[in-house]
Every structure is written in C-alpha cells, then in structure tokens.
Enzyme design. Structure first.
Site, short mmCIF file in Angstrom:
data_model
loop_
_atom_site.label_atom_id
_atom_site.label_comp_id
_atom_site.label_asym_id
_atom_site.label_seq_id
_atom_site.Cartn_x
_atom_site.Cartn_y
_atom_site.Cartn_z
N GLU A 260 30.14 15.99 8.63
CA GLU A 260 31.10 16.46 7.60
C GLU A 260 30.59 15.94 6.27
O GLU A 260 30.92 14.82 5.86
CB GLU A 260 32.50 15.92 7.90
CG GLU A 260 33.08 16.38 9.24
CD GLU A 260 33.63 17.81 9.19
OE1 GLU A 260 33.71 18.39 8.09
OE2 GLU A 260 33.98 18.33 10.26
N CYS A 294 35.86 15.92 -0.95
CA CYS A 294 34.75 16.79 -0.56
C CYS A 294 35.10 18.24 -0.92
O CYS A 294 34.22 19.05 -1.17
CB CYS A 294 34.45 16.65 0.92
SG CYS A 294 35.92 16.83 1.95
P1 NAD Z 1 28.40 7.73 1.77
O1 NAD Z 1 27.41 8.69 2.29
O2 NAD Z 1 27.96 6.76 0.73
O3 NAD Z 1 29.00 6.86 2.96
C1 NAD Z 1 29.67 7.43 4.05
C2 NAD Z 1 29.64 6.49 5.24
O4 NAD Z 1 28.29 6.45 5.73
C3 NAD Z 1 30.00 5.04 4.92
O5 NAD Z 1 30.79 4.52 5.97
C4 NAD Z 1 28.65 4.37 4.89
O6 NAD Z 1 28.70 2.99 5.16
C5 NAD Z 1 27.95 5.11 6.00
N1 NAD Z 1 26.48 4.98 6.07
C6 NAD Z 1 25.60 4.69 5.09
N2 NAD Z 1 24.34 4.64 5.60
C7 NAD Z 1 24.45 4.93 6.92
C8 NAD Z 1 23.51 5.00 7.99
N3 NAD Z 1 22.22 4.77 7.83
N4 NAD Z 1 23.97 5.33 9.22
C9 NAD Z 1 25.28 5.56 9.44
N5 NAD Z 1 26.22 5.47 8.46
C10 NAD Z 1 25.80 5.15 7.22
O7 NAD Z 1 29.64 8.58 1.22
P2 NAD Z 1 30.87 8.11 0.34
O8 NAD Z 1 30.42 7.82 -1.05
O9 NAD Z 1 31.66 7.07 1.07
O10 NAD Z 1 31.75 9.44 0.36
C11 NAD Z 1 31.51 10.53 -0.48
C12 NAD Z 1 30.74 11.63 0.21
O11 NAD Z 1 31.36 11.99 1.44
C13 NAD Z 1 30.71 12.89 -0.62
O12 NAD Z 1 29.46 13.50 -0.52
C14 NAD Z 1 31.79 13.74 0.02
O13 NAD Z 1 31.67 15.12 -0.22
C15 NAD Z 1 31.58 13.40 1.46
N6 NAD Z 1 32.79 13.71 2.23
C16 NAD Z 1 32.75 14.78 3.05
C17 NAD Z 1 33.88 15.13 3.76
C18 NAD Z 1 33.88 16.33 4.67
O14 NAD Z 1 34.77 16.42 5.49
N7 NAD Z 1 32.95 17.25 4.55
C19 NAD Z 1 35.05 14.38 3.65
C20 NAD Z 1 35.05 13.28 2.80
C21 NAD Z 1 33.90 12.95 2.09
#
Ligand code: NAD
Length: 504
Positions: A260, A294
């Site tokens: 997602e 998002c």
């Molecule tokens: P992010 O990518 O910085 O972090 C998301 C999660 O991924 C965090 O828990 C982080 O610790 C984890 N993470 C980081 N490196 C990882 C790895 N190597 N392996 C596994 N997990 C890892 O995102 P953010 O800044 O917290 O959120 C914003 C982003 O999320 C935006 O791009 C937004 O569009 C997206 N988002 C998408 C949806 C959806 O349903 N499509 C919903 C909410 C947010």
C-alpha cells in the site's frame, strides 16, 4: 495529557516489544509531539535477538489460534471493537498528540478501527469457499480457505492506528496472528492499541502474542520481517521506494505481500459539475491531515472555462484556513509530522518554481511552537511540470486547466502512482467514461466526492507504483488466507480427469 497517556497504559518509559510479555532493551527514543515540541514519553526499541523471540512466540500462537472456529475468533474482534469504543476519545487524542492530525480526524480514524472490527465480526461467518461441478461422475470439487500464518504489519506514520486495525481485524478472523512494526514516528499509539488487544485476548484466555509488537528501525526490524519465512504475509504501508525494497525481499523468499504505497490523487472538475461540491471536496482533500494522506488531493484538473472562478473560490478558502493546535476545534489544519517534513515541502516548492510552476499562495513557515506549521500551497502548473509526477507528502496542490474530457483523463493517468482519483460532474456520460476501462487507472475512482476519506466496506489500494495491494473490506480477506482446492471421489471407482484412461 498525562491522564490520557495513563488511561491508555503509556508511561514515561515504554518497552517497544510485546509477545505475551512487554520488554525491549534496544536504543531508547524520545517521542516528541509535533504540536508543540513537548516530549510525550520514551520508547525502547527491540534488539534483533528480542525480535527473534517475539516472532517465535507469535508463530507459536498461530498453531492454536488457527484451530479456534472463525466465529469464535470473531467474538474476540467484537470485544476489541467494544474496547476501542470505550477508549475512542483517549486514543484519538493520542493520535493527535503523536502525529498532529486534527482531533476530529483522530476521532474519525478511531471510528474507522471500530467499523473494521464490526465488518470483520460479520466476515467471521462468511469466509466462503466454493463448490464446483466435477467433470467426473460421483465426484465433488471444492475450495476452502485456511488460516495463513503470521502477518507482519508494517505501518506508516500518517494513519498510525487505522492501518493496523484494517489488517489486524481481518487477519484475526482469518485465523492469522499479527506482528506489528509501526512507524518510529508513532510508537505510542502502537503500544496503546497493542495493550487494548492484549487485555481482550487475556480476558478470553487466548495467547496475547496473537497481537504482537516489535518497535524498531525499518532498516533492521523491518528487514528482519521482510526476510523471515515465518512471516507468511507482509502487509506494508509506506513510500514507493520502501515498498519496492520490501516487495523484492518478500518475493525472493516466495512470501505473500500487500503493498500500500504512495499516491498522487487528482480531481477532474468539469464545467458541468457543481462548483461548490468541487471547492469543498478539494479543499478537504488537499489540506486534511495537512496533506499527509496517501489519498490527499495533490492535483486539480479543471475545465479552462471555469478555471479562474474555481481558483478564486479555492484561494479565498486557503487564505482563511485556521492553522494551529489540532486539538482545538476551530483549527482545520495542524502541524506536519516533524520539522523534516516542513523542510521537504519548502524544498519541493523551490523545485516547482525552478521548473516553471507559479506559486499562487502558501508555503510559508509559521512561527508556532514546535516549528512544524506551514501554510498550504497552491501552484498554477504547466501540464508537463515534472514535480507533478511526484508525491510530496505535504499540502502542495497543483492546478492545471484542460479542454476536453479525454485530455483530462489522460492527464489524471499520466503519473506513476495509481491510488485515488475523482471527477466532479453532473454529466452522466462524463462520469461513466471516467469509471470505464477508458477512464481512471486508479484503485479508487470517485464521482462527486473527493479523493480521500475511503470507507472500510470497499477494498482499499491502488495500481502502478501504489503497489497493487488491497486491504480492508470487500473480498480483501482472501489475501490473508490460503486457498485449498479438493476433488472428492465418492464413486468407489478410479476415474481420471480429462478422459485419460488407465488400462491395468
Ligand atoms: P515510510 O516509507 O518512511 O515508512 C513506512 C514504514 O516502513 C515505517 O514503519 C518504516 O519504519 C518502515 N520501513 C522503513 N524501511 C523499511 C525496510 N527496509 N523494511 C521494512 N519496513 C521499512 O513512509 P511514511 O513516511 O511513514 O508514510 C508516508 C508514505 O506512506 C507516503 O508515501 C504515503 O502515500 C504512504 N501511505 C500509503 C498508504 C496506502 O494505503 N497506499 C497509506 C498511508 C501512507
């Protein structure tokens, strides 16, 4: 504030690991509220060794949980929903304190948790398989759905509790156990939710490790989840680059994943639409959660005949946007999640200017406590502005004129992301075209309502770089289970399919 934290079981120092017992001896991190820079508490991360023990316990819990009849599992989810109802106000306030969305949005987020629990309770009696006619005499064909295993739920900061609940409520009725790795920006809400699930599971006499928690950096704890074959399904919510990395690692070991990822929501405003609906939906879609959804509206594609009238009305609303402490009802916009997010937005605006975008308003840092407040920005954009193809996770809205509906749809689809889209029109031919195979290429395509604020009843997710995953309602539950197809022979004889004979 102290009373809210206490009521949710949050202390000054909190262990970030749980699988039946709380503990974590890794690095301690302070949790700072973006509202005013105040420290909310400290959380200790789990070490890789502690993670291993947590996952082992969550995996062990699956062995017995999968044997509990699904409707009985539904009773547990019902009780979690009831507990969320009781704690709705406090949990919403903690969401607001920790990530900065307005309290009314925090309340909406907790309501979404309650709604998905209700949905999952009904689902627990509807995990339907199929029976099909067999081509062989006195045979029956059937499909059944069985529990899958441990679901690793990795969540983003912007919906710190709802995304866990979308996954957890469904996973639990499907007979899976859950290991949650929340964003390091929002660990306290994760601890509070896990404590709610723990209480319910203990009350029922089930292993509380069914809802486990491991707080730590994505690059270490996240990667342990991605690579460990004991995690049957990784449900990852986050940025596109993060999802690309997670997807590769999970695929390499033939695990299942739900991705997602980032969006780039657009609204087409037709000259045949209701301008009032357009302005209000776009305003909420762009400034809601300070542009950190998002599904946030990031682009408006507006018919050239109403372009100026539309902009005048939208700019008037932007000019009087009440920005400040998100706990106060009069404020419609709170802070961004941290100072880094403000810097990202300011940097994006400089790039937009260099690329030929014209800033119509906003993009000014506000001198409020905590340093995370900024005014929302509108950009008059040429159709080929490169930054329009990127998701800047902040309240920056691009406005582009169009002349034909086909051109508008092509513009809407011209970005790498494919999450959310909408059209404002009263012309049925236009709206049907938008919803047809020749229309929007997004997972969400709305008519006369904005891009954000999805309901839990439908499957949620998007195409292209948004990752293709679906979670929440409809038949998204199927990803949380494994499908088994059976041929059952009650003929007393051997008969092969496809007419193959076996002369012995
Ligand atoms: P992010 O990518 O910085 O972090 C998301 C999660 O991924 C965090 O828990 C982080 O610790 C984890 N993470 C980081 N490196 C990882 C790895 N190597 N392996 C596994 N997990 C890892 O995102 P953010 O800044 O917290 O959120 C914003 C982003 O999320 C935006 O791009 C937004 O569009 C997206 N988002 C998408 C949806 C959806 O349903 N499509 C919903 C909410 C947010």
């Amino acid at each position: 504030m102290q009373q809210i934290l206490k009521s949710l079981g949050i202390s000054d120092v909190n262990a970030g690991g749980f699988a039946g017992a709380w503990g974590a001896s890794g690095k301690a991190q302070k949790v700072i509220s973006p509202i005013d820079g105040e420290t909310l508490g400290t959380v200790t991360n789990v070490t890789p060794q502690e993670f291993d023990a947590i996952l082992a316990q969550c995996h062990r819990a699956f062995a017995s949980w999968k044997l509990v009849p699904a409707p009985k599992r539904g009773e547990v989810v019902k009780a979690i929903g009831d507990e969320l109802r009781r704690n709705k106000a406090a949990l919403a306030e903690l969401v607001t304190l920790e990530m900065g969305k307005t309290l009314r949005e925090g309340l909406g987020e907790v309501q979404e948790m309650i709604d998905i629990c209700d949905f999952a309770v009904g689902l627990s009696r509807q995990l339907y398989g199929l029976t099909m006619p067999s081509e062989r005499r006195m045979h029956r064909l059937q499909e059944q759905w069985h529990p899958l295993g441990v679901v690793g739920v990795i969540t983003a900061f912007n919906f710190p509790v709802a995304v866990w609940s979308w996954n957890t409520a469904i996973a639990l009725v499907c007979g899976d156990t859950v290991l949650w790795k929340p964003s390091s920006k929002t660990p306290l809400t994760a601890i509070a939710c896990t404590k709610i699930a723990e209480k319910v599971l203990r009350d029922f006499g089930y292993d509380p490790a069914i809802c486990s928690l491991a707080i730590g950096k994505g690059s270490d704890i996240g990667d342990l989840i991605n690579t460990d074959p004991r995690v049957a399904l990784v449900s990852y919510t986050g940025s596109v680059p993060g999802g690309r990395h997670v997807g590769k690692l999970v695929q390499e070991r033939f695990g299942k994943h739900i991705l997602e990822l980032g969006g780039n929501g657009a609204v087409i405003v037709s000259e045949k639409g209701d301008l009032d609906i357009a302005v209000r939906s776009i305003y909420f879609g762009a400034i809601g959660t300070s542009g950190q959804r998002c599904t946030s509206t990031r682009r408006v594609i507006v018919h050239s005949s109403i372009h100026d009238a539309f902009l005048a009305r939208l700019q008037a609303l932007y000019a009087k946007t009440p920005i400040g402490d998100p706990r106060k009802n009069e404020n419609l916009m709170g802070p961004l999640v941290d100072a880094g997010a403000v810097e990202t937005m300011l940097g994006a605006i400089e790039t937009v200017k260099a690329e030929g975008g014209r800033i119509l308003c906003g993009g000014e840092r506000l001198p409020l406590p905590g340093g995370c407040y900024i005014t929302p920005c509108i950009v008059a954009a040429p159709k080929d502005l490169p930054m329009m193809k990127e998701e800047t996770f902040a309240p920056v809205l691009y406005v582009v004129p169009y002349d034909t509906i086909e051109e508008a749809i092509a513009l809407q689809n011209s970005v790498p992301q494919g999450l959310s889209s909408a059209i404002i029109t009263n012309d049925q031919r236009e709206s049907e075209l938008f919803l047809s195979a020749a229309g929007s290429d997004c997972g969400i395509a709305n008519v006369n309502t904005g891009t954000s604020g999805a309901e839990i009843g439908g499957a949620f997710g998007g195409e292209k770089e948004t990752g293709g995953g679906r979670e929440s309602g409809s038949d998204a539950w199927k990803t949380y289970m494994r499908r088994q197809t059976s041929a059952i022979n009650f003929s007393g004889q051997v008969e092969l399919a496809q007419g193959i004979t076996l002369e012995l």
